[in-house]
Write a protein that holds these residues in place. Structure first.
Motif, PDB file in Angstrom:
ATOM      1  N   GLY A  82     -10.106 -10.225  -9.335  1.00 56.75           N
ATOM      2  CA  GLY A  82     -10.503  -9.820  -7.994  1.00 56.75           C
ATOM      3  C   GLY A  82     -11.249 -10.882  -7.218  1.00 56.75           C
ATOM      4  O   GLY A  82     -11.377 -10.784  -5.991  1.00 56.75           O
ATOM      5  N   ASP A  83     -11.748 -11.904  -7.919  1.00 60.19           N
ATOM      6  CA  ASP A  83     -12.507 -12.964  -7.254  1.00 60.19           C
ATOM      7  C   ASP A  83     -11.628 -14.111  -6.762  1.00 60.19           C
ATOM      8  O   ASP A  83     -12.127 -15.031  -6.095  1.00 60.19           O
ATOM      9  N   LEU A  84     -10.325 -14.070  -7.068  1.00 61.29           N
ATOM     10  CA  LEU A  84      -9.454 -15.185  -6.707  1.00 61.29           C
ATOM     11  C   LEU A  84      -8.713 -14.924  -5.398  1.00 61.29           C
ATOM     12  O   LEU A  84      -8.403 -13.773  -5.068  1.00 61.29           O
ATOM     13  N   PRO A  85      -8.416 -15.997  -4.644  1.00 66.66           N
ATOM     14  CA  PRO A  85      -7.549 -15.840  -3.469  1.00 66.66           C
ATOM     15  C   PRO A  85      -6.170 -15.352  -3.905  1.00 66.66           C
ATOM     16  O   PRO A  85      -5.726 -15.654  -5.012  1.00 66.66           O
ATOM     17  N   VAL A  86      -5.509 -14.611  -3.026  1.00 67.45           N
ATOM     18  CA  VAL A  86      -4.197 -14.062  -3.342  1.00 67.45           C
ATOM     19  C   VAL A  86      -3.185 -14.510  -2.294  1.00 67.45           C
ATOM     20  O   VAL A  86      -3.425 -14.378  -1.090  1.00 67.45           O
ATOM     21  N   VAL A  87      -2.065 -15.049  -2.760  1.00 73.21           N
ATOM     22  CA  VAL A  87      -0.920 -15.339  -1.902  1.00 73.21           C
ATOM     23  C   VAL A  87       0.056 -14.185  -2.081  1.00 73.21           C
ATOM     24  O   VAL A  87       0.469 -13.888  -3.203  1.00 73.21           O
ATOM     25  N   SER A  88       0.409 -13.545  -0.999  1.00 73.65           N
ATOM     26  CA  SER A  88       1.251 -12.346  -1.098  1.00 73.65           C
ATOM     27  C   SER A  88       2.235 -12.278   0.060  1.00 73.65           C
ATOM     28  O   SER A  88       1.837 -12.412   1.223  1.00 73.65           O
ATOM     29  N   PHE A  89       3.513 -12.069  -0.258  1.00 75.14           N
ATOM     30  CA  PHE A  89       4.516 -11.880   0.787  1.00 75.14           C
ATOM     31  C   PHE A  89       4.258 -10.582   1.547  1.00 75.14           C
ATOM     32  O   PHE A  89       4.487 -10.501   2.759  1.00 75.14           O
TER      33      PHE A  89
END
Length: 385
Positions: A264-271
């Motif tokens: 939950g602490d990481l950046p997320v790349v999401s389409f």
């Protein structure tokens, strides 16, 4: 619908006098109705003078049961191998082509058969690791025939053996290949059996008949399997880069929940996030959404920051684009594959705020290729019910 417990019970126990009579063929057809089509699916008479696919399948299973190595396997290994033999040509019915002069071929039946078997065994609730062991064997069941006879991919027999050892148990693959060639009537059985034994001997020399071939590092393995000209025992120098977790799995399989719980602490790349930001519906202007997501990924990769790439990534081709981009920036990539049962998927999807219909979701199943260990530095196969 048959359960996995019922399907596993179809597998005969080893016996010195095992024959095809030990198999409940009617139950096999009931468990896997697609096999009924094998009875009317023709084969090339040059390589299959025995006739239709169902006749061949029964002969292959009989040859497997008569193989002395079958009795030496564990119960789970026998289940895996028996079901691989039973389903190895399940997709010939849907890939049959009649060419010039009436020649019959079934191009791509191994890969398609793996997809078909995955769906049937998923519906039955088969354990994920064992299901994938079965599907992987089906996908490559003829490779030992040709590894020494020719190089269809332009790679060496050593590469083939090393790569396959990371995907399947090569002892089981050898037994399946032997049963496949013995379970037919064709003129070159002896030569093919020699090729299979050469394949086995090479696996023994490489120390990978029952275990993946050892590599100096995960980085060496990843680069080697992508075609780098280096020896498995050579440790590559690794520059510090991002650690990227690439999510894979059908919509509603629990990817978002898992990411929130574990990273939950990481950046997320999401389409999906990119679509939302652009105000797009599912399936609308996918190029724009992909471009936005990839730009964010590149920014994080340049900064050598860890992040999660959260997308369906159902096919190896689609995963490969994301993984290749990460590797180009020197990142360490871990694939995390999530799945759930059909009822769970449909229930979750119905409750989500999404433009993706259940019918569209189910249509995606036919593109579902579970990741292989050779695709990245690490792999987890998880069920989220």
């Amino acid at each position: 619908m048959w359960s996995w417990k019922q399907i596993a019970a179809l597998v005969p126990h080893p016996s010195p006098h095992s024959t095809c009579d030990a198999v409940d063929w009617a139950a096999c057809l009931e468990a896997f109705p697609q096999l009924e089509l094998a009875k009317t699916t023709p084969q090339d008479p040059i390589y299959h003078a025995e006739g239709d696919v169902w006749t061949h399948t029964q002969m292959v299973v009989a040859a497997l049961l008569q193989d002395s190595d079958y009795a030496l396997l564990t119960n789970e290994e026998r289940e895996t191998l028996f079901l691989s033999a039973l389903l190895h040509d399940v997709a010939k019915c849907s890939t049959t082509q009649i060419g010039e002069g009436g020649r019959i071929s079934q191009p791509g039946h191994s890969r398609r058969g793996a997809l078909d078997a995955r769906l049937m065994l998923w519906e039955a609730g088969a354990p994920v690791a064992q299901r994938e062991a079965i599907c992987r064997l089906i996908a490559v069941h003829q490779v030992p025939f040709f590894a020494f006879a020719d190089s269809r991919r332009g790679v060496s027999p050593e590469f083939i053996v090393r790569e396959l050892s990371w995907q399947v148990d090569l002892q089981l693959l050898v037994q399946l290949a032997r049963a496949d060639i013995r379970g037919r009537i064709c003129p070159d059985v002896g030569n093919v059996l020699v090729n299979i034994e050469l394949f086995k001997e090479l696996a023994l020399e490489e120390g990978c008949l029952r275990t993946p071939r050892s590599f100096a590092s995960a980085e060496t393995a990843v680069r080697y399997f992508r075609g780098a000209e280096l020896h498995p025992d050579y440790a590559l120098h690794e520059e510090p880069g991002s650690h990227v977790i690439v999510m894979c799995g059908l919509p509603a399989s629990g990817k978002n929940r898992w990411v929130a719980q574990h990273h939950g602490d990481l950046p997320v790349v999401s389409f999906d996030d990119a679509r939302t930001e652009l105000g797009l519906r599912h399936g609308e202007n996918e190029g724009a959404a992909a471009h936005r997501a990839v730009d964010k990924a590149k920014s994080l990769l340049r900064a050598k920051a860890p992040f999660v790439w959260n997308a369906t990534h159902l096919s190896r081709q689609m995963r490969g684009k994301s993984v290749d981009l990460c590797l180009a920036y020197g990142a360490q990539v871990e694939l995390v594959h999530m799945e759930a049962s059909r009822p769970t998927l449909l229930a979750r999807n119905s409750q989500r705020d999404t433009t993706l219909s259940n019918a569209t979701l189910l249509g995606m199943l036919h593109k579902w290729e579970v990741p292989l260990p050779t695709e990245a530095h690490g792999l987890q196969l998880l069920v989220n019910e």
